[in-house]
Design a protein around this motif. Structure first.
Motif, PDB file in Angstrom:
ATOM      1  N   ASN A   6       0.791  -1.219   0.000  1.00  0.00           N
ATOM      2  CA  ASN A   6       0.000   0.000   0.000  1.00  0.00           C
ATOM      3  C   ASN A   6       0.830   1.278   0.000  1.00  0.00           C
ATOM      4  OD1 ASN A   6      -2.507  -1.072  -0.183  1.00  0.00           O
ATOM      5  ND2 ASN A   6      -2.857  -1.211   2.009  1.00  0.00           N
ATOM      6  N   ASN A   8       3.281   1.875  -1.893  1.00  0.00           N
ATOM      7  CA  ASN A   8       3.834   2.141  -3.233  1.00  0.00           C
ATOM      8  C   ASN A   8       3.220   3.420  -3.806  1.00  0.00           C
ATOM      9  OD1 ASN A   8       4.689   2.222  -5.856  1.00  0.00           O
ATOM     10  ND2 ASN A   8       3.755   0.269  -6.459  1.00  0.00           N
ATOM     11  N   GLN A  11       1.125   3.429  -7.203  1.00  0.00           N
ATOM     12  CA  GLN A  11      -0.010   2.504  -7.375  1.00  0.00           C
ATOM     13  C   GLN A  11      -1.152   3.095  -8.208  1.00  0.00           C
ATOM     14  OE1 GLN A  11      -2.396   1.941  -3.471  1.00  0.00           O
ATOM     15  NE2 GLN A  11      -0.384   2.632  -2.807  1.00  0.00           N
ATOM     16  N   LYS A  12      -1.273   4.414  -8.260  1.00  0.00           N
ATOM     17  CA  LYS A  12      -2.357   5.022  -9.053  1.00  0.00           C
ATOM     18  C   LYS A  12      -1.838   5.599 -10.375  1.00  0.00           C
ATOM     19  CE  LYS A  12      -5.332   6.213  -5.149  1.00  0.00           C
ATOM     20  NZ  LYS A  12      -5.925   7.333  -4.386  1.00  0.00           N
TER      21      LYS A  12
END
Length: 268
Positions: A6, A8, A11-12
């Motif tokens: 989480n 990272n 991630q989006k």
């Protein structure tokens, strides 16, 4: 491990966030899940406590930061979520992800550097011994700009260290801080020359292209090269610290990645 996934910061990421101009970069707003961001933001007081012991802490709008190599040696941080965050953002997994994002532009800008997986595997934390032996070194540096007693910028138009390939800035702005400190990206109209550390000398030849807001849970990454000119806007008088974490990929093994055209080197 769940937290490590989480934390990272990419991630989006999606390709529509990636821009070529004025130099390759991307920005991700609300880059971390709220729960993770809130925990990291709450723990930033650990760094504020740590930096408060520095001589410069009471000086006007000065940048203070801690490198990962030092961070991992300090007991104060061992049980924090920041320990996971920094472990991940100095790992091979993160290096593979960020190189993949910039891969085409890295190859165009640095044709003599091999960015393939086998080469990436020889990576490590940025420190004196690794810098000379690893193909790529990573650092994740939580930092602050100190309180502003008198309006000023932290740094005018400049480029980063010629060892840096990729630079990233993760912002953790205090909700009530309206003092400024945005990141400005410039395009160059002519050949740029530098003086002092890596500051643009011929400022009349650059033009503001884009402003990246200093705001909570915002991250920006860019490919560093002689045209990656950026600055920080002035901050107004404020009792808030400007909170940011620097995430960088560097290469030392074969010297500087590029030459910086310097004012004193120009004869005419």
């Amino acid at each position: 491990i769940i937290f490590m996934m989480n934390t990272n910061i990419l991630q989006k990421f999606s390709k529509k966030l990636y821009f070529q101009k004025p130099f390759p970069h991307f920005e991700i707003e609300n880059c971390l899940p709220n729960k993770i961001y809130d925990a990291l933001e709450k723990e930033y007081k650990l760094f504020e406590e740590y930096f408060s012991k520095y001589d410069d802490f009471n000086n006007n709008n000065v940048r203070l930061q801690i490198c990962s190599d030092e961070f991992f040696k300090i007991d104060l941080f061992k049980k924090s979520l920041w320990y996971d965050f920094i472990s991940y953002h100095t790992s091979l997994d993160f290096l593979k992800n960020i190189i993949e994002v910039f891969y085409e532009d890295l190859n165009k800008t640095y044709p003599n550097v091999d960015f393939n997986l086998e080469e990436l595997k020889n990576c490590g934390l940025r420190n004196v011994s690794n810098n000379k032996t690893k193909n790529f070194v990573l650092d994740c540096q939580p930092g602050i700009n100190t309180k502003v007693k008198k309006k000023r910028t932290v740094r005018g138009a400049h480029i980063d260290n010629p060892h840096e390939l990729i630079g990233g800035l993760f912002y953790l702005k205090h909700f009530n801080d309206n003092s400024g400190g945005d990141l400005e990206l410039y395009e160059a109209n002519n050949k740029i020359v530098f003086h002092q550390k890596a500051e643009v000398y011929n400022l009349e030849d650059i033009k503001l292209f884009k402003t990246v807001k200093y705001k909570p849970n915002n991250v920006v990454f860019f490919l560093n090269s002689p045209v990656s000119i950026h600055s920080v806007t002035e901050r107004n008088k404020s009792d808030y610290l400007r909170r940011l974490t620097n995430i960088i990929v560097e290469r030392y093994i074969d010297g500087y990645n590029f030459k910086m055209p310097r004012k004193e080197n120009i004869l005419k």
